[in-house]
Design a protein around this motif. Structure first.
Motif, mmCIF file in Angstrom:
data_model
loop_
_atom_site.group_PDB
_atom_site.id
_atom_site.type_symbol
_atom_site.label_atom_id
_atom_site.label_comp_id
_atom_site.label_asym_id
_atom_site.label_seq_id
_atom_site.Cartn_x
_atom_site.Cartn_y
_atom_site.Cartn_z
ATOM 1 N N LEU A 127 40.344 52.564 35.819
ATOM 2 C CA LEU A 127 39.561 51.449 35.275
ATOM 3 C C LEU A 127 40.047 50.102 35.802
ATOM 4 O O LEU A 127 39.253 49.180 35.978
ATOM 5 C CB LEU A 127 39.622 51.454 33.743
ATOM 6 C CG LEU A 127 39.024 52.656 33.019
ATOM 7 C CD1 LEU A 127 39.198 52.502 31.516
ATOM 8 C CD2 LEU A 127 37.556 52.841 33.369
ATOM 9 N N LYS A 128 41.334 50.001 36.058
ATOM 10 C CA LYS A 128 41.905 48.702 36.445
ATOM 11 C C LYS A 128 41.370 48.178 37.769
ATOM 12 O O LYS A 128 41.453 46.982 38.054
ATOM 13 C CB LYS A 128 43.427 48.797 36.521
ATOM 14 C CG LYS A 128 43.976 49.711 37.595
ATOM 15 C CD LYS A 128 45.508 49.674 37.606
ATOM 16 C CE LYS A 128 46.115 50.622 38.634
ATOM 17 N NZ LYS A 128 45.982 52.027 38.185
ATOM 18 N N PHE A 129 40.788 49.044 38.580
ATOM 19 C CA PHE A 129 40.258 48.599 39.860
ATOM 20 C C PHE A 129 38.904 47.893 39.723
ATOM 21 O O PHE A 129 38.374 47.374 40.705
ATOM 22 C CB PHE A 129 40.102 49.788 40.813
ATOM 23 C CG PHE A 129 41.403 50.444 41.174
ATOM 24 C CD1 PHE A 129 42.333 49.785 41.974
ATOM 25 C CD2 PHE A 129 41.714 51.705 40.704
ATOM 26 C CE1 PHE A 129 43.541 50.387 42.301
ATOM 27 C CE2 PHE A 129 42.913 52.312 41.026
ATOM 28 C CZ PHE A 129 43.832 51.653 41.826
ATOM 29 N N HIS A 130 38.336 47.869 38.514
ATOM 30 C CA HIS A 130 36.977 47.357 38.356
ATOM 31 C C HIS A 130 36.862 46.283 37.275
ATOM 32 O O HIS A 130 35.767 46.047 36.755
ATOM 33 C CB HIS A 130 36.035 48.533 38.056
ATOM 34 C CG HIS A 130 36.149 49.633 39.055
ATOM 35 N ND1 HIS A 130 35.601 49.556 40.316
ATOM 36 C CD2 HIS A 130 36.802 50.823 39.005
ATOM 37 C CE1 HIS A 130 35.893 50.657 40.992
ATOM 38 N NE2 HIS A 130 36.615 51.435 40.220
ATOM 39 N N THR A 131 37.982 45.644 36.961
ATOM 40 C CA THR A 131 37.957 44.618 35.922
ATOM 41 C C THR A 131 37.101 43.420 36.299
ATOM 42 O O THR A 131 36.618 42.687 35.430
ATOM 43 C CB THR A 131 39.389 44.138 35.607
ATOM 44 O OG1 THR A 131 40.019 43.707 36.831
ATOM 45 C CG2 THR A 131 40.211 45.267 34.993
ATOM 46 N N GLU A 132 36.894 43.194 37.613
ATOM 47 C CA GLU A 132 36.085 42.060 38.048
ATOM 48 C C GLU A 132 34.616 42.442 38.246
ATOM 49 O O GLU A 132 33.823 41.617 38.701
ATOM 50 C CB GLU A 132 36.654 41.486 39.353
ATOM 51 C CG GLU A 132 38.060 40.908 39.207
ATOM 52 C CD GLU A 132 38.596 40.350 40.508
ATOM 53 O OE1 GLU A 132 37.879 40.436 41.532
ATOM 54 O OE2 GLU A 132 39.719 39.818 40.503
ATOM 55 N N ARG A 133 34.272 43.689 37.908
ATOM 56 C CA ARG A 133 32.885 44.166 38.058
ATOM 57 C C ARG A 133 32.433 44.744 36.715
ATOM 58 O O ARG A 133 32.572 45.944 36.472
ATOM 59 C CB ARG A 133 32.802 45.209 39.162
ATOM 60 C CG ARG A 133 33.312 44.704 40.519
ATOM 61 C CD ARG A 133 33.276 45.809 41.565
ATOM 62 N NE ARG A 133 31.913 46.257 41.818
ATOM 63 C CZ ARG A 133 31.572 47.548 41.978
ATOM 64 N NH1 ARG A 133 32.476 48.505 41.886
ATOM 65 N NH2 ARG A 133 30.317 47.873 42.225
ATOM 66 N N PRO A 134 31.910 43.908 35.828
ATOM 67 C CA PRO A 134 31.594 44.329 34.461
ATOM 68 C C PRO A 134 30.663 45.543 34.371
ATOM 69 O O PRO A 134 30.878 46.420 33.534
ATOM 70 C CB PRO A 134 30.925 43.080 33.859
ATOM 71 C CG PRO A 134 31.465 41.945 34.669
ATOM 72 C CD PRO A 134 31.628 42.477 36.057
#
Length: 263
Positions: A127-134
């Motif tokens: 999940l941490k790889f997508h924090t900037e892609r809601p």
């Protein structure tokens, strides 16, 4: 109006064909981009089909789900074959533009992780790889926290009079499924009497097709990466071939494999 529709407009070809934006002037970078964008399109379709199959199975309509699952297996075959195209790129070809990739990596594909989650391979560390892609993050969280394809398949066993422990039916779906001797025993009954449990037997074999194809895809991925970069670390920070090879041991539907030894 439908009569005014054109091929290019219907397929949004102008947008689609302008989505390839190489960062270098190296010839092979376009191939690299097209291969990976195509995989993402196929993954979108796979997610679409798996979602349909899960809805049908959860509703007790098991046989209509076969078509969607069979389609996924066919797509997986095409995706595996695409590694052969990428393998036409030599190490020198790839290294000529690899630095332009920075830390980007297929390791970060949210659709592939969503597929793993839907198949039951849950690992919230991605999940941490997508924090900037809601939107991507929301998709992943939903898939992580929801029952998997295997969960809805197991839920069909009691509907056919087979015994399944409550712990397998009502568990924390955000965690990777842990194999159960009781669930294996239930599937074993199905395989020992396929005529009686034909619907479940066919469902199980369709699931094994998916798992088989996923491992085959991973294996070809390992070979292709080793052929092109050898033992170099991956751009996403993994140890490259070593990490990919470790994923070959994963099975989404473990009891459907282990029961075969006991038949």
């Amino acid at each position: 109006m439908a009569q005014d529709m054109t091929y290019a407009r219907y397929l949004a070809l102008d947008e689609l064909l302008s989505a390839q934006k190489p960062l270098s002037d190296r010839h092979d970078e376009l191939l690299f981009i097209v291969i990976h964008q195509t995989k993402e399109l196929w993954l979108k379709e796979i997610l679409h089909e798996v979602a349909l199959a899960m809805t049908l199975i959860a509703g007790g309509d098991v046989e209509p789900a076969y078509k969607a699952l069979a389609r996924v297996s066919r797509i997986q075959t095409v995706m595996t074959l695409s590694w052969d195209i990428l393998a036409t790129m030599t190490p020198a070809d790839y290294l000529s533009f690899r630095d332009d990739l920075g830390t980007s990596s297929g390791f970060q594909s949210h659709q592939f992780r969503a597929l793993e989650y839907l198949l039951g391979l849950k690992d919230q560390s991605f999940l941490k790889f997508h924090t900037e892609r809601p939107q991507a993050l929301a998709m992943l969280k939903s898939a992580l926290e929801s029952p998997s394809l295997y969960d809805v398949a197991i839920a069909q066993l009691p509907r056919h009079g087979l015994t399944v422990p409550d712990a397998a039916l009502h568990r924390d779906f955000s965690q990777t499924y842990v194999p159960s001797p009781e669930v294996e025993a239930a599937w074993l009954e199905v395989y020992r009497d396929p005529k009686r449990y034909w619907e479940l037997y066919q469902l199980a074999e369709k699931l094994v097709d998916l798992d088989d194809a996923l491992v085959t895809w991973r294996h070809k991925h390992v070979l292709t990466v080793e052929r092109i970069i050898g033992g170099r670390p991956g751009t996403g920070g993994t140890d490259g071939v070593g990490y990919l090879a470790s994923t070959l041991r994963r099975r989404a539907f473990p009891e459907l494999w282990s029961l075969r030894t006991k038949l």
